[in-house]
Design an enzyme around this catalytic site. Structure first.
Site, mmCIF file in Angstrom:
data_model
loop_
_atom_site.group_PDB
_atom_site.id
_atom_site.type_symbol
_atom_site.label_atom_id
_atom_site.label_comp_id
_atom_site.label_asym_id
_atom_site.label_seq_id
_atom_site.Cartn_x
_atom_site.Cartn_y
_atom_site.Cartn_z
ATOM 1 N N GLY A 102 -33.934 63.922 -71.158
ATOM 2 C CA GLY A 102 -33.263 62.866 -71.904
ATOM 3 C C GLY A 102 -33.078 61.601 -71.086
ATOM 4 C CD GLU A 332 -22.922 67.236 -68.322
ATOM 5 O OE1 GLU A 332 -22.577 67.359 -67.142
ATOM 6 O OE2 GLU A 332 -23.726 66.373 -68.705
ATOM 7 N NE ARG A 363 -27.898 72.035 -74.471
ATOM 8 C CZ ARG A 363 -27.744 71.220 -73.451
ATOM 9 N NH1 ARG A 363 -26.628 70.512 -73.338
ATOM 10 N NH2 ARG A 363 -28.689 71.096 -72.525
#
Length: 446
Positions: A102, A332, A363
């Site tokens: 990313g 994250e 996710r």
């Protein structure tokens, strides 16, 4: 959402309390920001403790493609000297490969604004699903021409830089909705001082995900001599024009988010895990991890020995559920926290992480799939995930998917600490940020 890699790794289970010290490699977020800032400078910069992983290799190769030298020290593979182009212009008429990183696909396009010709960007097939449009819309507002070769707003694409304009006294105003990723804002802020007149960036969305990552970018810009200020109340950032130049030598902090699986293991299994070189203060979102683990029932201390500061996490195997838990600031580490909370005594609703649907994989969907696969209970929320406790003995082994996502691989390894028979498909995806995760994990277990 399946992973076609057929490599299967049996995740080790342990019945013994841990007593381990685990050294964590350098921060990926800081490493790739320093690489970009060094490339934007005028003098060589020596980066010490740089993470050497797939993401940082992709970043260095991208910079090399644009005419930046990245020389690895013969004595230390984690020391890299970055030398920017002599004339400040990057090489155009070339192609940058982003992989699935990313920070590469969202930070490097800004450098193409200062290239001497068009720059094409491509990546892994899975990267085609990752959103790019806000940062590219921002570059278009600054005069770049974006040509998409596939789906609008996603890889692959070509950026043609704007024709250089005369110096202006007022900043260019750019408006984007960065709700999907803080990297859209960071990618534009990093080049702000090179824009004639500077940059005023306005976020039009209601919520800003992972604000600590944006604060990290602002702090790193300031460390490179750039006048950058933030008004977080109204979601506006300003970068004044000027020279970018990091100090001659910069040391990279350990990746505190990558410490989460190891420190979290102390809660899951009991015992203690220590991570050395823990900073006194940090801009990394992973710096919030010790406080989160304390809320789950861990004892957290910061002992010092021989001038080295450690983060020590101790647990007894009992884990507190957190009820409603806003994780906006550090999404994250959600997979690592989810692995711990599978074994908690009460439900947890992790919210503020809806943007994780646009990471290496979706996710939230992946976490629900894999928790359910081992007999746990979880479901998606509008802006997060709910995890519920199950009866003792309900959890069972299974072959777990990683979706080419490094954090899903470490999540699966954490579950395997307490659940026998867990195997992990494509654990090698951890090389994205932890080149020797399996060695570190088995070393922790003795």
């Amino acid at each position: 959402m399946s992973d076609s890699n057929t490599t299967i790794w049996p995740a080790p289970t342990t019945r013994q309390p841990l007593d381990a010290t685990v050294e964590i490699p350098g921060s990926k977020s800081l490493s790739n920001r320093y690489l970009i800032l060094a490339a934007l400078g005028t003098q060589p910069v020596r980066l010490v403790g740089l993470l050497r992983s797939r993401d940082t290799e992709l970043m260095m190769n991208a910079l090399r493609t644009l005419g930046v030298r990245c020389d690895v020290d013969e004595q230390s593979a984690t020391t890299v000297t970055v030398t920017p182009p002599a004339n400040g212009r990057f090489r155009g008429n070339t192609k940058v490969f982003c992989g699935l990183a990313g920070t590469v696909m969202r930070f490097v396009p800004g450098l193409a604004m200062f290239a001497d010709g068009p720059v094409e960007f491509d990546g892994d097939e899975q990267a085609y699903a990752r959103p790019m449009k806000p940062v590219l819309d921002g570059l278009a507002q600054l005069g770049a021409v974006i040509e998409y070769h596939g789906e609008n707003g996603r890889l692959p694409f070509t950026i043609t830089p704007p024709t250089p304009v005369e110096e202006r006294t007022s900043p260019s105003v750019v408006k984007i909705d960065s709700s999907g990723s803080s990297q859209f804002i960071s990618g534009l802020l990093l080049i702000g001082s090179r824009i004639p007149g500077g940059l005023e960036l306005r976020h039009t969305g209601e919520k800003t995900p992972s604000l600590p990552h944006i604060r990290m970018t602002v702090a790193d810009l300031q460390g490179a001599g750039v006048d950058a200020i933030a008004d977080e109340q109204v979601h506006v950032w300003q970068v004044k024009p000027g020279t970018v130049q990091l100090p001659e030598s910069v040391t990279v902090e350990p990746d505190l988010s990558n410490a989460a699986p190891f420190l979290g293991a102390a809660l899951i299994t009991g015992g203690s895990v220590r991570v050395p070189n823990w900073p006194q203060s940090t801009t990394q979102p992973g710096g919030l991890l010790p406080g989160y683990l304390e809320r789950m029932g861990a004892e957290v201390t910061f002992p010092e020995s021989d001038g080295i500061r450690y983060c020590k996490v101790s647990g007894d195997g009992n884990i507190n559920g957190l009820g409603d838990f806003d994780l906006t600031a550090a999404g994250e580490i959600a997979p690592s926290l989810a692995a711990i909370l599978v074994f908690a005594d009460k439900p947890t609703n992790m919210t503020g992480i809806g943007h994780l649907r646009g990471h290496e994989t979706n996710r939230l969907e992946a976490l629900v799939n894999e928790i359910t696969r081992v007999g746990g209970k979880a479901h998606e929320l509008t802006d997060g995930i709910a995890i519920e406790p199950v009866k003792s003995g309900a959890l069972h082994g299974a072959e777990m998917e990683t979706y080419a996502d490094h954090r899903m691989a470490t999540f699966a390894a954490m579950l395997g600490l307490r659940i026998e028979g867990v195997t992990v498909r494509n654990v090698e995806t951890t090389r994205k940020t932890l080149p020797d995760f399996v060695g570190m994990w088995t070393g922790m277990l003795g």
